[in-house]
Design an enzyme around this catalytic site. Structure first.
Site, PDB file in Angstrom:
ATOM      1  N   GLY A   1      45.838  40.508  45.865  1.00 20.39           N
ATOM      2  CA  GLY A   1      45.630  41.896  46.264  1.00 20.39           C
ATOM      3  C   GLY A   1      46.835  42.803  46.191  1.00 20.39           C
ATOM      4  CE  LYS A   2      51.210  40.347  42.610  1.00 21.92           C
ATOM      5  NZ  LYS A   2      50.157  39.299  42.555  1.00 21.92           N
ATOM      6  CB  THR A   3      46.823  45.764  41.699  1.00 25.87           C
ATOM      7  OG1 THR A   3      47.733  45.148  40.782  1.00 25.87           O
ATOM      8  CG2 THR A   3      46.358  47.076  41.105  1.00 25.87           C
TER       9      THR A   3
ATOM     10  CD  GLU B   1      48.110  42.316  36.254  1.00 28.47           C
ATOM     11  OE1 GLU B   1      47.868  41.105  36.242  1.00 28.47           O
ATOM     12  OE2 GLU B   1      48.398  42.942  37.284  1.00 28.47           O
TER      13      GLU B   1
ATOM     14  NE  ARG C   1      41.205  46.100  39.754  1.00 28.59           N
ATOM     15  CZ  ARG C   1      41.857  44.951  39.902  1.00 28.59           C
ATOM     16  NH1 ARG C   1      42.877  44.889  40.737  1.00 28.59           N
ATOM     17  NH2 ARG C   1      41.510  43.872  39.232  1.00 28.59           N
TER      18      ARG C   1
END
Length: 195
Positions: free
Chosen positions: A28-30, A54, A63
């Protein structure tokens, strides 16, 4: 940041800060960094420059829309939308587009390009946050071994940019790359959350 626990640990984001977000793939970094970016744009009316190395800008923006509308990503991708999902999606689009302060770039591939683009945009629209997602994919590291000297040099350049532009800079990296910059004495320029 928009996250109460993070704000308690860090007292929010501060101008000139260089913040490393690390973790294993798919934790869940992004999502975390994009939620912080959306909060800065929607709630604080800050100008955000987000470099996505990425995924494409379209994928990242989708997102962001899903997260802002608090929708289920699987429902969006499968097309199985509930009646209220359309209203949430419309609201998300309005929130992110009305501000016109979110700039998502997926065409910059070197630290030099990233710094140049950030400085250029800052001249016309003072930046409130810069996000780089993620460090392993910058040109300088793709074809080179991620030894500590290379990584430390790149981070030093980003820290200088953060200081010069007086803006917090979030950098996403994997743990191995980030650990390559650590020493026995923790660098006071970086803050870490206790496990």
């Amino acid at each position: 940041t928009g996250f109460a626990d993070l704000d308690q640990w860090f007292s929010g984001l501060h101008s000139g800060d260089l913040i490393l977000i690390t973790g294993e793939p798919a934790v869940g970094k992004t999502i975390l960094s994009s939620n912080i970016a959306c909060h800065a744009v929607i709630t604080q009316s800050r100008c955000v420059l987000y470099f996505t190395l990425e995924m494409s800008s379209d994928q990242l923006i989708l997102r962001m829309l899903i997260a802002t509308g608090k929708m289920n990503c699987l429902d969006i991708y499968s097309g199985k939308l509930a009646d209220d999902d359309f209203g949430r999606l419309t609201m998300s689009v309005k929130l992110l587009t009305n501000n016109k302060n979110m700039f998502v770039v997926d065409s910059m591939h070197s630290i030099a390009e990233i710094i140049s683009h950030a400085k250029l945009l800052n001249e016309t629209m003072p930046l409130g946050l810069v996000v780089i997602d993620y460090l392993q994919l910058v040109h300088e590291l793709i074809n080179a071994k991620a030894d500590s000297s290379i990584v430390a040099n790149l981070l030093a350049k980003l820290k200088s940019m953060a200081t010069e532009l007086s803006v917090p800079v979030i950098v996403i990296a994997n743990p191995m790359l980030a650990n390559g910059t650590s020493t026995n004495n923790q660098n006071e320029s970086f803050k870490s959350i206790p496990h």
